[in-house]
Write a protein that holds these residues in place. Structure first.
Motif, PDB file in Angstrom:
ATOM      1  N   LYS A   1       0.844  -1.210   0.000  1.00 23.59           N
ATOM      2  CA  LYS A   1       0.000   0.000   0.000  1.00 23.59           C
ATOM      3  C   LYS A   1       0.872   1.249   0.000  1.00 23.59           C
ATOM      4  O   LYS A   1       0.585   2.223  -0.716  1.00 23.59           O
ATOM      5  N   PHE A   2       1.937   1.239   0.801  1.00 19.42           N
ATOM      6  CA  PHE A   2       2.856   2.373   0.849  1.00 19.42           C
ATOM      7  C   PHE A   2       3.453   2.634  -0.530  1.00 19.42           C
ATOM      8  O   PHE A   2       3.455   3.768  -1.020  1.00 19.42           O
ATOM      9  N   ASN A   3       3.940   1.573  -1.157  1.00 17.29           N
ATOM     10  CA  ASN A   3       4.584   1.720  -2.467  1.00 17.29           C
ATOM     11  C   ASN A   3       3.607   2.200  -3.530  1.00 17.29           C
ATOM     12  O   ASN A   3       3.965   2.991  -4.410  1.00 17.29           O
ATOM     13  N   SER A   4       2.375   1.734  -3.455  1.00 17.70           N
ATOM     14  CA  SER A   4       1.354   2.146  -4.421  1.00 17.70           C
ATOM     15  C   SER A   4       1.065   3.644  -4.311  1.00 17.70           C
ATOM     16  O   SER A   4       1.006   4.360  -5.318  1.00 17.70           O
ATOM     17  N   ILE A   5       0.890   4.120  -3.075  1.00 20.16           N
ATOM     18  CA  ILE A   5       0.627   5.554  -2.860  1.00 20.16           C
ATOM     19  C   ILE A   5       1.816   6.383  -3.348  1.00 20.16           C
ATOM     20  O   ILE A   5       1.648   7.381  -4.054  1.00 20.16           O
ATOM     21  N   LEU A   6       3.023   5.948  -2.990  1.00 20.23           N
ATOM     22  CA  LEU A   6       4.226   6.688  -3.369  1.00 20.23           C
ATOM     23  C   LEU A   6       4.417   6.690  -4.885  1.00 20.23           C
ATOM     24  O   LEU A   6       4.727   7.730  -5.481  1.00 20.23           O
ATOM     25  N   GLU A   7       4.219   5.534  -5.518  1.00 22.54           N
ATOM     26  CA  GLU A   7       4.439   5.439  -6.953  1.00 22.54           C
ATOM     27  C   GLU A   7       3.489   6.358  -7.727  1.00 22.54           C
ATOM     28  O   GLU A   7       3.901   7.073  -8.653  1.00 22.54           O
TER      29      GLU A   7
END
Length: 258
Positions: free
Chosen positions: A239-245
Protein backbone atom coordinates in the motif's frame (compact mmCIF):
# COMPACT_ATOMS: atom_id res chain seq x y z
CA UNK A 1 16.38 -8.48 -1.68
CA UNK A 2 19.70 -8.53 0.15
CA UNK A 3 20.90 -4.96 0.55
CA UNK A 4 24.62 -4.50 -0.13
CA UNK A 5 26.14 -1.94 2.23
CA UNK A 6 28.85 0.17 0.60
CA UNK A 7 31.40 2.36 2.34
CA UNK A 8 33.08 5.56 1.22
CA UNK A 9 35.02 7.56 3.78
CA UNK A 10 32.96 7.80 6.96
CA UNK A 11 29.72 6.92 5.16
CA UNK A 12 27.99 3.55 4.93
CA UNK A 13 25.08 3.43 2.53
CA UNK A 14 22.84 1.53 0.13
CA UNK A 15 22.84 2.58 -3.52
CA UNK A 16 20.56 0.52 -5.78
CA UNK A 17 19.12 1.15 -9.25
CA UNK A 18 19.40 4.06 -11.68
CA UNK A 19 17.36 7.16 -12.47
CA UNK A 20 15.83 9.88 -10.30
CA UNK A 21 17.26 9.78 -6.77
CA UNK A 22 15.09 8.63 -3.87
CA UNK A 23 17.05 9.45 -0.69
CA UNK A 24 15.70 7.49 2.28
CA UNK A 25 16.30 8.47 5.92
CA UNK A 26 15.56 5.99 8.73
CA UNK A 27 14.44 6.74 12.28
CA UNK A 28 16.00 6.60 15.74
CA UNK A 29 15.72 2.82 16.16
CA UNK A 30 15.53 2.34 12.43
CA UNK A 31 17.73 0.25 10.21
CA UNK A 32 18.39 -0.15 6.52
CA UNK A 33 16.13 -3.20 6.53
CA UNK A 34 13.15 -0.95 7.36
CA UNK A 35 13.18 0.13 3.73
CA UNK A 36 13.54 -3.34 2.12
CA UNK A 37 10.12 -3.20 0.45
CA UNK A 38 10.72 0.30 -0.92
CA UNK A 39 14.18 -0.55 -2.29
CA UNK A 40 12.95 -3.78 -3.86
CA UNK A 41 10.05 -2.04 -5.61
CA UNK A 42 11.56 1.29 -6.66
CA UNK A 43 15.12 0.31 -7.56
CA UNK A 44 13.72 -1.04 -10.84
CA UNK A 45 13.04 2.51 -12.07
CA UNK A 46 14.77 4.84 -9.60
CA UNK A 47 18.12 5.18 -7.89
CA UNK A 48 17.41 4.41 -4.24
CA UNK A 49 20.04 5.68 -1.80
CA UNK A 50 20.01 5.15 1.98
CA UNK A 51 22.78 6.56 4.18
CA UNK A 52 23.19 4.69 7.46
CA UNK A 53 22.94 7.57 9.92
CA UNK A 54 25.56 7.43 12.70
CA UNK A 55 23.02 7.57 15.50
CA UNK A 56 24.98 5.26 17.79
CA UNK A 57 28.51 6.36 16.89
CA UNK A 58 28.48 10.15 16.45
CA UNK A 59 30.33 12.37 18.92
CA UNK A 60 28.07 12.96 21.91
CA UNK A 61 28.27 16.76 21.60
CA UNK A 62 26.96 16.45 18.03
CA UNK A 63 24.23 13.92 18.84
CA UNK A 64 21.08 15.74 17.78
CA UNK A 65 19.01 16.80 14.81
CA UNK A 66 21.53 19.47 13.60
CA UNK A 67 24.38 16.94 13.72
CA UNK A 68 22.40 14.44 11.66
CA UNK A 69 21.44 17.13 9.14
CA UNK A 70 25.13 18.00 8.76
CA UNK A 71 25.86 14.32 8.19
CA UNK A 72 23.27 14.10 5.40
CA UNK A 73 24.57 17.31 3.83
CA UNK A 74 28.08 15.87 3.76
CA UNK A 75 26.85 12.60 2.27
CA UNK A 76 24.84 14.30 -0.48
CA UNK A 77 27.85 16.46 -1.37
CA UNK A 78 30.22 13.48 -1.43
CA UNK A 79 27.92 11.45 -3.72
CA UNK A 80 27.13 14.51 -5.87
CA UNK A 81 23.40 13.83 -5.57
CA UNK A 82 20.86 16.33 -6.88
CA UNK A 83 17.17 16.74 -7.70
CA UNK A 84 16.29 14.68 -4.63
CA UNK A 85 13.06 13.06 -3.63
CA UNK A 86 13.65 12.87 0.12
CA UNK A 87 11.77 10.23 2.15
CA UNK A 88 11.95 10.23 5.94
CA UNK A 89 10.39 8.01 8.58
CA UNK A 90 10.07 9.20 12.19
CA UNK A 91 13.33 10.98 13.15
CA UNK A 92 14.41 10.62 9.50
CA UNK A 93 11.44 12.80 8.53
CA UNK A 94 12.52 15.43 11.03
CA UNK A 95 16.05 15.43 9.61
CA UNK A 96 14.57 15.59 6.11
CA UNK A 97 12.47 18.64 6.98
CA UNK A 98 15.47 20.56 8.30
CA UNK A 99 17.63 19.46 5.36
CA UNK A 100 14.95 20.68 2.94
CA UNK A 101 14.68 24.06 4.66
CA UNK A 102 18.48 24.44 4.68
CA UNK A 103 18.91 23.23 1.08
CA UNK A 104 15.74 24.17 -0.82
CA UNK A 105 17.33 23.87 -4.25
CA UNK A 106 18.42 20.29 -3.61
CA UNK A 107 15.01 18.79 -2.80
CA UNK A 108 12.31 18.46 -5.45
CA UNK A 109 9.84 16.34 -3.47
CA UNK A 110 9.48 15.52 0.23
CA UNK A 111 7.82 12.37 1.58
CA UNK A 112 7.11 12.08 5.31
CA UNK A 113 5.80 9.01 7.11
CA UNK A 114 5.33 9.03 10.88
CA UNK A 115 7.63 12.06 11.01
CA UNK A 116 8.70 13.77 14.20
CA UNK A 117 9.13 17.54 14.20
CA UNK A 118 5.79 18.49 15.76
CA UNK A 119 5.07 15.83 18.36
CA UNK A 120 6.17 12.28 19.09
CA UNK A 121 5.59 9.83 21.93
CA UNK A 122 8.94 8.04 21.82
CA UNK A 123 8.83 4.30 22.51
CA UNK A 124 5.34 4.63 23.90
CA UNK A 125 6.22 7.32 26.41
CA UNK A 126 9.10 5.65 28.18
CA UNK A 127 12.65 4.60 27.46
CA UNK A 128 13.34 0.86 27.18
CA UNK A 129 14.49 -0.76 30.40
CA UNK A 130 17.95 -2.24 30.10
CA UNK A 131 18.18 -5.99 30.41
CA UNK A 132 14.42 -6.56 30.20
CA UNK A 133 13.81 -8.38 26.91
CA UNK A 134 10.04 -8.72 27.38
CA UNK A 135 9.69 -4.99 28.01
CA UNK A 136 11.72 -4.11 24.91
CA UNK A 137 9.68 -6.58 22.88
CA UNK A 138 6.46 -4.93 24.07
CA UNK A 139 7.73 -1.41 23.30
CA UNK A 140 8.98 -2.35 19.83
CA UNK A 141 5.62 -4.03 19.16
CA UNK A 142 3.94 -0.75 20.20
CA UNK A 143 5.44 0.78 17.04
CA UNK A 144 3.09 -1.29 14.90
CA UNK A 145 -0.66 -1.88 14.68
CA UNK A 146 0.08 -5.61 14.58
CA UNK A 147 2.83 -6.34 17.14
CA UNK A 148 3.75 -9.45 15.13
CA UNK A 149 5.32 -7.08 12.58
CA UNK A 150 8.14 -6.68 15.12
CA UNK A 151 10.33 -9.59 14.05
CA UNK A 152 12.64 -11.39 16.44
CA UNK A 153 15.55 -9.90 14.51
CA UNK A 154 14.25 -6.35 15.06
CA UNK A 155 13.59 -6.90 18.77
CA UNK A 156 17.05 -8.45 19.22
CA UNK A 157 18.61 -5.43 17.51
CA UNK A 158 16.83 -2.90 19.74
CA UNK A 159 17.57 -5.02 22.83
CA UNK A 160 21.26 -4.95 21.95
CA UNK A 161 21.17 -1.18 21.47
CA UNK A 162 19.49 -0.56 24.82
CA UNK A 163 22.13 -2.63 26.62
CA UNK A 164 24.93 -0.35 25.45
CA UNK A 165 25.62 2.66 27.68
CA UNK A 166 27.31 4.56 24.85
CA UNK A 167 24.42 3.96 22.43
CA UNK A 168 21.80 4.83 25.04
CA UNK A 169 23.46 8.15 25.80
CA UNK A 170 23.34 9.10 22.13
CA UNK A 171 19.74 7.94 21.69
CA UNK A 172 18.65 10.01 24.70
CA UNK A 173 20.55 13.08 23.43
CA UNK A 174 19.06 12.79 19.94
CA UNK A 175 15.53 12.14 21.23
CA UNK A 176 15.71 15.20 23.51
CA UNK A 177 17.08 17.29 20.64
CA UNK A 178 14.15 16.26 18.44
CA UNK A 179 11.57 16.98 21.15
CA UNK A 180 13.06 20.42 21.85
CA UNK A 181 13.17 21.28 18.17
CA UNK A 182 9.50 21.91 17.41
CA UNK A 183 9.21 22.97 13.78
CA UNK A 184 5.68 24.40 13.70
CA UNK A 185 6.92 27.92 12.87
CA UNK A 186 9.42 26.72 10.25
CA UNK A 187 7.34 24.13 8.41
CA UNK A 188 5.26 26.79 6.65
CA UNK A 189 8.41 27.62 4.65
CA UNK A 190 8.40 24.18 2.99
CA UNK A 191 7.40 24.86 -0.62
CA UNK A 192 8.24 21.61 -2.44
CA UNK A 193 5.51 19.08 -3.22
CA UNK A 194 5.10 17.01 -0.06
CA UNK A 195 3.49 13.61 0.39
CA UNK A 196 2.34 12.51 3.85
CA UNK A 197 1.76 8.76 4.27
CA UNK A 198 0.52 7.95 7.77
CA UNK A 199 -0.62 4.95 9.73
CA UNK A 200 -4.18 5.56 10.90
CA UNK A 201 -3.29 3.73 14.12
CA UNK A 202 0.06 5.41 14.74
CA UNK A 203 0.42 5.87 18.51
CA UNK A 204 3.83 7.59 18.40
CA UNK A 205 2.99 10.37 15.93
CA UNK A 206 -0.83 10.11 15.95
CA UNK A 207 -3.10 11.08 13.03
CA UNK A 208 -3.56 14.56 14.51
CA UNK A 209 0.15 15.14 13.81
CA UNK A 210 -0.38 14.20 10.16
CA UNK A 211 -3.30 16.62 9.89
CA UNK A 212 -1.13 19.37 11.38
CA UNK A 213 1.69 18.71 8.89
CA UNK A 214 -0.93 18.81 6.12
CA UNK A 215 -2.27 22.14 7.41
CA UNK A 216 1.15 23.76 7.77
CA UNK A 217 2.66 22.61 4.45
CA UNK A 218 0.75 24.31 1.64
CA UNK A 219 1.68 21.97 -1.19
CA UNK A 220 1.02 18.70 0.65
CA UNK A 221 -1.16 15.62 0.16
CA UNK A 222 -2.13 13.32 3.03
CA UNK A 223 -2.92 9.60 2.78
CA UNK A 224 -3.77 7.28 5.67
CA UNK A 225 -3.26 3.52 5.75
CA UNK A 226 -5.73 1.67 7.99
CA UNK A 227 -4.61 -0.93 10.54
CA UNK A 228 -1.14 0.58 10.41
CA UNK A 229 1.20 2.05 13.02
CA UNK A 230 4.33 4.18 12.96
CA UNK A 231 6.19 2.54 10.05
CA UNK A 232 3.81 2.11 7.07
CA UNK A 233 6.61 1.08 4.69
CA UNK A 234 7.27 -1.93 6.95
CA UNK A 235 3.74 -2.86 8.01
CA UNK A 236 1.98 -2.33 4.66
CA UNK A 237 4.75 -2.10 2.05
CA UNK A 238 2.47 -2.75 -0.95
CA UNK A 239 0.00 0.00 0.00
CA UNK A 240 2.86 2.37 0.85
CA UNK A 241 4.58 1.72 -2.47
CA UNK A 242 1.35 2.15 -4.42
CA UNK A 243 0.63 5.55 -2.86
CA UNK A 244 4.23 6.69 -3.37
CA UNK A 245 4.44 5.44 -6.95
CA UNK A 246 1.25 7.22 -8.02
CA UNK A 247 2.45 10.41 -6.34
CA UNK A 248 5.83 10.31 -8.09
CA UNK A 249 4.07 9.85 -11.43
CA UNK A 250 1.68 12.71 -10.67
CA UNK A 251 4.42 15.18 -9.66
CA UNK A 252 7.18 14.87 -12.28
CA UNK A 253 10.30 16.92 -11.60
CA UNK A 254 12.32 18.91 -14.07
CA UNK A 255 16.00 18.03 -13.80
CA UNK A 256 18.26 20.97 -13.06
CA UNK A 257 21.89 21.44 -12.16
CA UNK A 258 22.69 22.74 -8.70
Amino acid sequence: MDLQVKQEGEYQYIDEGEGEVLLLLHGLFGALSNWNGVVDHFSKNYRVVIPLMPIYEMALHKAGVPGLVNFVEGFVKLKKLQNLTLLGNSLGGHVGLVYTLNNPKMVKRLVLTGSSGLFEDSMGGSFPKRGNYEYVEERVGYTFYDPKTATRELVDEVFGITNSNAKCLRIIAIAKSAQRHNMAKDITNIKVPTLLIWGLNDTITPPLVAYEFNRLIDNSDLFFIDKCGHAPMMEHPEKFNSILEKYLERTPITASSV
